[in-house]
Design an enzyme around this catalytic site. Sequence first.
Site, PDB file in Angstrom:
ATOM      1  N   ASP A  21     -45.100 -80.990  36.087  1.00  0.00           N
ATOM      2  CA  ASP A  21     -45.484 -81.842  37.214  1.00  0.00           C
ATOM      3  C   ASP A  21     -45.881 -83.223  36.671  1.00  0.00           C
ATOM      4  OD1 ASP A  21     -46.328 -81.811  40.240  1.00  0.00           O
ATOM      5  OD2 ASP A  21     -48.182 -82.399  39.221  1.00  0.00           O
TER       6      ASP A  21
ATOM      7  N   HIS B 283     -44.608 -73.349  42.696  1.00  0.00           N
ATOM      8  CA  HIS B 283     -44.771 -74.559  41.903  1.00  0.00           C
ATOM      9  C   HIS B 283     -45.622 -74.357  40.654  1.00  0.00           C
ATOM     10  CE1 HIS B 283     -44.982 -78.787  40.944  1.00  0.00           C
ATOM     11  NE2 HIS B 283     -46.303 -78.786  41.049  1.00  0.00           N
TER      12      HIS B 283
END
Length: 301
Positions: free
Chosen positions: A105, A266
């Site tokens: 990320d 995620h």
Amino acid sequence: MFEGFETHTVRTAEASVFVRRGGDGPPVLLLHGHPRTSATWHRVAPRLVERGFTVVCPDLRGYGRSRGPAPTPDHTGYSKRAVAEDLSAVMRELGHTRFALAGHDRGGAVALRLALDHPDAVSRVALLDCLPITEHLSRADTEFATQWWHWFFFAQPDIPERVINADPDGWYRGDPESMGRENYEEWRAATRNPDVVRAMLEDYRAGLTVDRRHEEADRAAGVRIRCPALVLWSLRDDLEDLYGDPLKIWRDWAPDVRGHGIDSGHHVAEEAPDELAAALAGFFDGVRVDDAAGEGDGRPA
């Protein structure tokens, strides 16, 4: 968490960086994303230690227990270049002049910057659930703006701080069962700290300004990642849905790219640690082959 790991606070020119380190072998640096801390790796790091690596997990500048400078109008204090300089200094302080690297990320954006700015230090780089910031922005459309609206909200002056700090538990939601109780408690303490919230927002403000300019300058100059790159993405996240094959995009940034999707949401380090650790260990094992060819293992002298 992190049984057998040591903790350090390393002071750099502009920051103090909280670090966990464990294991013995070729060094691997793991970078978390937003809004996590280094504790997000608590299920992956021990698996890499078992595979024979030294694992270093820092809190990025301003996140968790790390601290950076006061924000400035140009946001350079929280640019990916500044954070990459922190981590280069941290690894040197710990005795690792050459290391493998993984970033998830927002940590993926830092990993990209480290690989571009410090090519002699980074032996291999794994890029998880991320693209270069300019690649996101060049493809921004209604769907991107709808799914990733927080990028543009976080970039606003002052308003996000007031909104988030009014109810951080409502804004940042997490599940202690899926995250692990200690990871959850560390993350929750961080998100309740207004200084951490401000720093995390500065990360995004830098992304749309100074970080974007740095990436554009690299592309114009033909600067690319020189080491082998592994690209992994979560199949139950939206990266592939928004952009198609991430490998195709990353091959414009690096000549040696391989990778695949992982069946996860995620936060892959928390949700699919076995598969992620296996993929990283298999890729980083290539460092041992490089060592045998005489490139050096990056261990302390």
